[in-house]
Design a protein around this motif. Structure first.
Motif, PDB file in Angstrom:
ATOM      1  N   SER A 122      -1.758  18.024 -12.832  1.00  0.00           N
ATOM      2  CA  SER A 122      -1.871  16.708 -13.453  1.00  0.00           C
ATOM      3  C   SER A 122      -1.775  15.626 -12.396  1.00  0.00           C
ATOM      4  N   ARG A 123      -2.429  14.538 -12.632  1.00  0.00           N
ATOM      5  CA  ARG A 123      -2.428  13.417 -11.695  1.00  0.00           C
ATOM      6  C   ARG A 123      -1.236  12.516 -11.991  1.00  0.00           C
ATOM      7  N   ASN A 124      -0.514  12.207 -10.959  1.00  0.00           N
ATOM      8  CA  ASN A 124       0.669  11.373 -11.130  1.00  0.00           C
ATOM      9  C   ASN A 124       0.260   9.922 -11.351  1.00  0.00           C
ATOM     10  N   THR A 125       1.203   9.118 -11.799  1.00  0.00           N
ATOM     11  CA  THR A 125       0.993   7.685 -11.993  1.00  0.00           C
ATOM     12  C   THR A 125       1.928   6.919 -11.061  1.00  0.00           C
ATOM     13  N   ILE A 126       1.770   5.616 -11.022  1.00  0.00           N
ATOM     14  CA  ILE A 126       2.522   4.804 -10.072  1.00  0.00           C
ATOM     15  C   ILE A 126       4.019   4.896 -10.331  1.00  0.00           C
ATOM     16  N   SER A 127       4.783   5.009  -9.261  1.00  0.00           N
ATOM     17  CA  SER A 127       6.241   5.080  -9.380  1.00  0.00           C
ATOM     18  C   SER A 127       6.823   3.682  -9.536  1.00  0.00           C
ATOM     19  N   LEU A 128       8.032   3.640 -10.046  1.00  0.00           N
ATOM     20  CA  LEU A 128       8.685   2.362 -10.330  1.00  0.00           C
ATOM     21  C   LEU A 128       8.763   1.481  -9.093  1.00  0.00           C
ATOM     22  N   ASP A 129       9.192   2.041  -7.966  1.00  0.00           N
ATOM     23  CA  ASP A 129       9.338   1.254  -6.742  1.00  0.00           C
ATOM     24  C   ASP A 129       8.021   0.688  -6.255  1.00  0.00           C
ATOM     25  N   GLN A 130       6.942   1.475  -6.399  1.00  0.00           N
ATOM     26  CA  GLN A 130       5.649   1.014  -5.910  1.00  0.00           C
ATOM     27  C   GLN A 130       5.010  -0.013  -6.844  1.00  0.00           C
ATOM     28  N   LEU A 131       5.335   0.061  -8.132  1.00  0.00           N
ATOM     29  CA  LEU A 131       4.883  -0.994  -9.041  1.00  0.00           C
ATOM     30  C   LEU A 131       5.557  -2.310  -8.686  1.00  0.00           C
ATOM     31  N   MET A 132       6.852  -2.242  -8.366  1.00  0.00           N
ATOM     32  CA  MET A 132       7.569  -3.437  -7.925  1.00  0.00           C
ATOM     33  C   MET A 132       6.970  -3.983  -6.634  1.00  0.00           C
ATOM     34  N   ALA A 133       6.714  -3.073  -5.681  1.00  0.00           N
ATOM     35  CA  ALA A 133       6.166  -3.498  -4.390  1.00  0.00           C
ATOM     36  C   ALA A 133       4.754  -4.058  -4.530  1.00  0.00           C
ATOM     37  N   LYS A 134       3.997  -3.529  -5.464  1.00  0.00           N
ATOM     38  CA  LYS A 134       2.636  -4.022  -5.675  1.00  0.00           C
ATOM     39  C   LYS A 134       2.639  -5.505  -6.038  1.00  0.00           C
ATOM     40  N   HIS A 135       3.580  -5.905  -6.867  1.00  0.00           N
ATOM     41  CA  HIS A 135       3.613  -7.289  -7.335  1.00  0.00           C
ATOM     42  C   HIS A 135       4.431  -8.218  -6.427  1.00  0.00           C
ATOM     43  N   LEU A 136       5.462  -7.685  -5.782  1.00  0.00           N
ATOM     44  CA  LEU A 136       6.395  -8.552  -5.054  1.00  0.00           C
ATOM     45  C   LEU A 136       6.573  -8.176  -3.583  1.00  0.00           C
ATOM     46  N   GLY A 137       6.003  -7.055  -3.156  1.00  0.00           N
ATOM     47  CA  GLY A 137       6.238  -6.576  -1.804  1.00  0.00           C
ATOM     48  C   GLY A 137       5.675  -7.439  -0.704  1.00  0.00           C
ATOM     49  N   HIS A 138       4.696  -8.282  -1.021  1.00  0.00           N
ATOM     50  CA  HIS A 138       4.080  -9.133   0.007  1.00  0.00           C
ATOM     51  C   HIS A 138       5.033 -10.211   0.523  1.00  0.00           C
ATOM     52  N   GLU A 139       6.172 -10.372  -0.135  1.00  0.00           N
ATOM     53  CA  GLU A 139       7.101 -11.435   0.266  1.00  0.00           C
ATOM     54  C   GLU A 139       7.940 -11.045   1.486  1.00  0.00           C
ATOM     55  N   THR A 140       7.877  -9.770   1.907  1.00  0.00           N
ATOM     56  CA  THR A 140       8.659  -9.309   3.051  1.00  0.00           C
ATOM     57  C   THR A 140       7.761  -8.580   4.044  1.00  0.00           C
ATOM     58  N   ARG A 141       8.278  -8.347   5.256  1.00  0.00           N
ATOM     59  CA  ARG A 141       7.489  -7.659   6.279  1.00  0.00           C
ATOM     60  C   ARG A 141       7.031  -6.287   5.802  1.00  0.00           C
ATOM     61  N   PHE A 142       7.947  -5.552   5.189  1.00  0.00           N
ATOM     62  CA  PHE A 142       7.633  -4.219   4.684  1.00  0.00           C
ATOM     63  C   PHE A 142       7.674  -4.250   3.161  1.00  0.00           C
ATOM     64  N   PRO A 143       6.532  -4.049   2.493  1.00  0.00           N
ATOM     65  CA  PRO A 143       6.518  -4.083   1.021  1.00  0.00           C
ATOM     66  C   PRO A 143       7.509  -3.112   0.401  1.00  0.00           C
ATOM     67  N   SER A 144       7.714  -1.956   1.038  1.00  0.00           N
ATOM     68  CA  SER A 144       8.711  -1.001   0.565  1.00  0.00           C
ATOM     69  C   SER A 144       9.045  -0.041   1.693  1.00  0.00           C
ATOM     70  N   LEU A 145      10.180   0.625   1.557  1.00  0.00           N
ATOM     71  CA  LEU A 145      10.555   1.708   2.460  1.00  0.00           C
ATOM     72  C   LEU A 145      10.674   2.980   1.631  1.00  0.00           C
TER      73      LEU A 145
END
Length: 428
Positions: A122-145
């Motif tokens: 089965s194909r996975n879907t977006i994880s919680l952390d990456q959904l957050m980073a998609k919308h707000l990650g551009h505000e920092t040097r690293f969108p997520s770790l």
């Protein structure tokens, strides 16, 4: 484009879009979509950050789940050392991800809550952390770790269902965050980013030519793809701007005395560096995964492998050693909370006030490969804590409801996440 008129005396659907020239543009969250949202401070964003710590082999339920419910619970063995911060975290029992089965194979669904089936591809879907980073990650040097204590695997997935490889070396992570790159390396990174943008432009042009030959349904799918491409391009441009900026300076160097043969030591180092990353606002979204191959042989009182101990079959000797390992894992998580609580953020709050911190696993009972009754400790982020939310151990409550709360706490007004049925009861 046709003129578009809104009657702001009525509530507009959160799904409302502007359409023109074959492009669909989702509207940002507007006051008219929920008039009470802007007016009610209780529903405004309370958190800025999220840290998810996940364990491939769970936590032994009888040592974690306390007796009693609500604020009157009696601390379990694993929680006894955390009573100094009792009012800063919540225990959730009797919850799991609906439709997620398969024992160890459910590892990829820890943060995505994507239903699966044993043996099915089965194909996975977006994880919680990456959904957050998609919308707000551009505000920092690293969108997520995305981090791991012993391999490159992770439960962090993109919206296309691709796993994001994890960083497993604390020293490399520290250098990435706090050691300035040479000018040659900066030039190389900028060239790579610009190259990626030019390739996207080329692909976009070909796709637009193809669009004229497609039916209406496929054109709509392509419109959505264009939106994703533009979003990625925007993030690439932001990354290019960060390349030339100096990295933050911190007191002291990287964590010392890291024992590569002791996963708890690596967990401690990763959390120390994550704390520095949050403190310097280098990122706001972090996941740290402990895989089943964790090394625990140098822990005093432990002479058997972690995976073998987790499959204890109720053997008292194994359970005793497993408790030493899991207590150490929980203790490091608690120490991370204390660091956040001890760091001021703004005029009157702490980093913990602004950071949601989750500890969970895909397995509720590793010995029987049971994905029900997942271990859940949830802290910080402006929620009201100090409670045990006890749900039905046989008919589990959907854990994705907590994930939806986390998104809302960041100000992201998602109507659902994976198999959520609403906000988590008792968490407000």
């Amino acid at each position: 484009m046709k003129n578009v008129y809104f009657n702001f005396g009525k509530t507009i659907s959160r799904r409302a879009v502007l359409r023109g020239a074959g492009i669909s543009l989702s509207l940002p969250f507007l006051d008219a979509m929920s008039p009470a949202f802007a007016a009610n401070p209780a529903t405004s964003p309370k958190a800025k950050r999220f840290v998810g710590v996940s364990l491939a082999l769970g936590l032994h339920g009888p040592n974690l789940v306390p007796d009693g419910t609500g604020t009157d619970y009696q601390a379990s063995p694993y929680l006894e050392r955390m009573q100094d911060i009792r009012d800063r975290f919540t225990i959730v029992s009797g919850s799991s991800h609906p439709g997620v089965v398969g024992g160890h194979t459910a590892e990829g669904s820890i943060f995505s809550a994507c239903p699966n089936q044993r043996g099915a591809t089965s194909r996975n879907t977006i994880s919680l952390d990456q959904l957050m980073a998609k919308h707000l990650g551009h505000e920092t040097r690293f969108p997520s770790l995305v981090l791991n204590t012993g391999s490159s695997s992770s439960p962090s997935y993109t919206e296309n269902g691709a796993m994001i490889p994890a960083e497993e070396n604390p020293m490399r992570l520290f250098a990435k965050l706090f050691v300035d790159d040479s000018k040659n390396e900066q030039d190389r990174q900028a060239d790579l980013i610009r190259s990626g943008r030019s390739v996207m432009d080329l692909v976009g042009g070909e796709a637009k030519s193809l669009q004229r030959e497609l039916g209406g349904g496929d054109r709509e799918k392509l419109d959505a793809w264009f939106t994703s491409v533009r979003d990625l391009e925007r993030r690439l441009q932001a990354n290019e701007a960060w390349v030339r900026r100096p990295k933050p300076k911190i007191d002291g160097g990287p964590p010392r005395d890291i024992d590569r043969n002791n996963t708890i030591s690596i967990e401690r180092a990763m959390l120390e560096i994550s704390f520095l990353a949050l403190q310097t606002d280098s990122t706001r979204f972090v996941t740290l995964h402990m895989p089943g191959n964790a090394k625990v042989g140098t822990l005093e009182g432990v002479d058997e492998g972690y995976h073998s101990l987790s499959h204890h079959g109720r053997d008292e000797e194994k359970l005793g050693q497993l408790a030493i390992v899991e207590q150490a894992v929980v203790d490091e998580w608690a120490e991370f909370l204390r660091k956040l609580e001890g760091s001021q953020s703004g005029a009157s709050g702490t980093l913990l006030d602004e950071t949601m911190v989750l500890l969970t696993s895909n397995l509720g009972n590793a010995s029987s490969h049971d994905n029900r009754n997942m271990p859940v400790l949830f802290a910080g982020g402006g929620f009201k804590h100090g409670r045990h939310l006890a749900f039905d151990q046989k008919n589990n409550y959907p854990l994705p409801n907590l994930y939806l709360d986390a998104l809302h706490q960041l100000g992201l007004q998602q109507e659902s996440f994976a198999t959520s049925t609403g906000n988590m009861a008792g968490l407000a």
